[in-house]
Design an enzyme around this catalytic site. Structure first.
Site, short mmCIF file in Angstrom:
data_model
loop_
_atom_site.label_atom_id
_atom_site.label_comp_id
_atom_site.label_asym_id
_atom_site.label_seq_id
_atom_site.Cartn_x
_atom_site.Cartn_y
_atom_site.Cartn_z
N GLY A 182 0.80 -1.23 0.00
CA GLY A 182 0.00 0.00 0.00
C GLY A 182 0.83 1.27 0.00
N GLU A 183 0.22 2.36 -0.48
CA GLU A 183 0.83 3.70 -0.55
C GLU A 183 2.18 3.68 -1.27
OE1 GLU A 183 0.60 6.28 2.78
OE2 GLU A 183 -1.30 5.48 3.48
N GLY A 184 2.22 2.96 -2.37
CA GLY A 184 3.44 2.82 -3.17
C GLY A 184 4.15 1.53 -2.79
#
Length: 591
Positions: free
Chosen positions: A413-415
């Protein structure tokens, strides 16, 4: 350079320009790639201001009392839902609007203070910490950073109390870590009064329970036929054409979060709901994610501390072969590693959050490093604690099997960590790479305008970093040897970066196995710096109170020793590796 290589250089430059404009002071991580130690970014170790401390202590005390009484993490996991009374309670305590200004009902906390709050929640329940992150750290963050006064007055008061919930909608089928590949469209109406949004979003935390969603969509660029850019919009689910396709997508971990999928079919969104400058939605998104990655680090730190508590408790009570587990060296090794990593995770989170609080602009490499480092370390901490508990950890009456399931999403998640690792290496190397390019271009064409002067300046920068070992200004005499080792490690790292740039030149843009080693060494340099800064501050604080430290900080010392060894191994691996055989074996398997 080939056309593809030129395009890659352009993309890297655009990635940096998305987040800031104008001349920038050399940041800490970029300084490492140049062979410098930018000490004022990391030393002395930051602390929450004295004026803010009583308020954050009160909030933390209230939060702990509320969580002890009302938060049932196993039940949230079983029911795949965070009860509304828990959400309401978090709102009353002030968690859901911690960094919002007091004029809209928030507490106005700094990012460092907010990380303390998220660490406390992260200790207990990953679902709840992800929910808070989705609502506050990224869900309403764009409003706080980019919203007009009118937008903030309209939306924030109910969001900071939790009466309304927020969500951040970026991810699509073709847009995950590749945030620029958003396909949802936003077509302006003929009279310019609104935009018509069409498309789908998926894997959106809080999608079905949010009343305000920050949605990224692609808008036409005025005056440029066929060209589009991304714009951020404030969307409410009561707008006609907004449809929840899946309210709660069943998943392996963080089951309490309402992760959903929704569609927008000819949804009319007023132009007044554009958030930030039109066409600058990607900047909005990436800036918001930078803030979210610091609280991400705080949540992972809290979970790592729980792992340490669980491991120590079991090692001191469980007996095998007439000994407690804590007497066995292989168990000690795991506990020591968890303690060292948890200490480093907290130090790195605090320093990164402080960069935001100080108003610095170019901290995107530091937040990317924090996200990769803390998520990887937490996975190892949980694995070590799991192994210490043995078979009992596999059963649902202990929290470790839930923690293991919850933690796996963190590296995605988030990159994703792979994308961020390449990003760290490529953006970090860009500065020294451009200096080498100036020298090379001038050698090929000495008469080019300004070439000699630029090449001379670049050459002096590269030469200076090559012959000078950076000074790491610790205040405690007992840490001078570690500071010297850190300085020499930075010097060796700079030499290795220079050598890689000279050896591989443009092809290094696609050599991800090389990038991984360079990024890994840089991350450990940042983590070691954070640990050394924190340890130095603790010694100074004790001495300032007339105390003598009773013993060495064994967790900090172990981390530094192991980190320096990892750095040496990363750099050695640049010349001694099996890369070509890895790629051959993979190509063979791929057909």
């Amino acid at each position: 350079m080939t056309e593809a290589e030129l395009q890659r250089q352009k993309e890297m430059q655009q990635a940096e320009e998305l987040l800031f404009t104008g001349p920038q002071a050399l940041g800490f991580v970029k300084g490492l790639f140049h062979g410098h130690f930018v000490s004022d970014w990391v030393m002395p170790y930051p602390r929450i201001a004295a004026a803010e401390r009583p308020k954050i202590d009160q909030t933390l005390g209230d939060l702990r009392g509320f969580l002890d009484e009302h938060l049932d993490a196993p039940e949230i996991d079983r029911q795949a839902d965070i009860p509304r009374d828990v959400i309401d309670g978090l709102g009353r305590v002030g968690v859901l609007g911690a960094t919002a200004p007091p004029e809209v009902g928030g507490d106005g906390f700094t990012q460092m203070a907010n990380c303390r709050i998220l660490e406390e929640i992260g200790r207990r329940c990953a679902s709840t910490s992800v929910f808070v992150n989705a609502h506050h750290s990224i869900g309403i963050r764009a409003l706080l950073l980019f919203g007009t006064q009118e937008q903030q007055r309209q939306w924030l008061p109910k969001l900071v109390t939790g009466e309304q919930l927020g969500a951040f909608a970026l991810t699509e089928r073709e847009a995950g870590s590749d945030a620029a590949n958003v396909q949802m469209t936003a077509t302006p109406s003929a009279d310019g009064s609104h935009f018509v949004l069409n498309g789908e979003k998926r894997y959106i935390t809080n999608a079905a329970i949010a009343q305000v969603l920050t949605v990224m969509a692609r808008t036409p660029v005025p005056g440029k036929e066929g060209k589009t850019s991304i714009t951020a919009f404030l969307v409410t689910p009561d707008m006609p054409g907004f449809e929840i396709l899946e309210a709660r997508m069943p998943k392996m971990g963080i089951r309490g979060t309402a992760t959903g999928r929704f569609a927008m079919r000819d949804v009319k969104v007023p132009k007044e709901n554009i958030l930030g400058p039109p066409g600058k939605g990607l900047k909005v998104a990436l800036t918001v994610l930078d803030f979210g990655r610091t609280t991400f680090g705080a949540c992972c730190t809290g979970a790592a501390k729980t792992c340490l508590e669980l491991a120590v408790k079991h090692a001191n009570t469980r007996k095998q072969f007439n000994k407690t587990l804590g007497n066995f060296h292989l168990v000690k090794e795991k506990i020591a590693r968890i303690a060292a990593d948890a200490y480093a995770m907290e130090a790195m989170t605090t320093i990164t959050a402080s960069l935001i609080d100080r108003g610095l602009e170019d901290y995107m490499l530091e937040t990317a490093m924090l996200k990769v480092f803390t998520t990887e370390r937490l996975w190892e901490c949980i694995n070590d604690a799991f192994q210490i508990y043995g078979g009992s950890a596999y059963f649902v009456d202990l929290p470790l099997e839930r923690m293991l399931r919850d933690a796996r999403i963190n590296q995605i998640g988030e990159g994703s960590n792979e994308v961020l690792t390449s990003f760290i290496a490529l953006v970090g190397m860009r500065g020294p790479g451009m200096e080498f390019k100036e020298i090379y271009d001038t050698m090929l064409k000495p008469t080019r305008e300004g070439g000699i002067g630029k090449a001379w300046s670049a050459g002096m920068h590269r030469l200076g970093a090559t012959v000078r070992i950076p000074d790491v200004p610790v205040r405690s005499a007992e840490l001078r040897s570690f500071a010297n080792q850190l300085g020499r490690s930075i010097w060796r790292f700079n030499l290795a970066v220079n050598k890689s740039l000279i050896l591989y030149r443009e092809p290094i843009l696609d050599m991800q196995l090389v990038q991984e080693r360079i990024a890994g060494a840089a991350m450990d340099l940042f983590a070691s710096t954070a640990v050394l800064s924190r340890w130095d501050s603790e010694i100074q604080f004790a001495q300032g109170n007339g105390e003598k430290p009773s013993q060495r900080n064994t967790a900090a010392e172990l981390f530094l020793r192991q980190s320096f060894r990892r750095i040496r191994n990363y750099l050695a691996g640049l010349g001694d590796n099996d890369d070509k055989f890895i790629l051959r074996a993979a190509d063979s398997a791929l057909g």
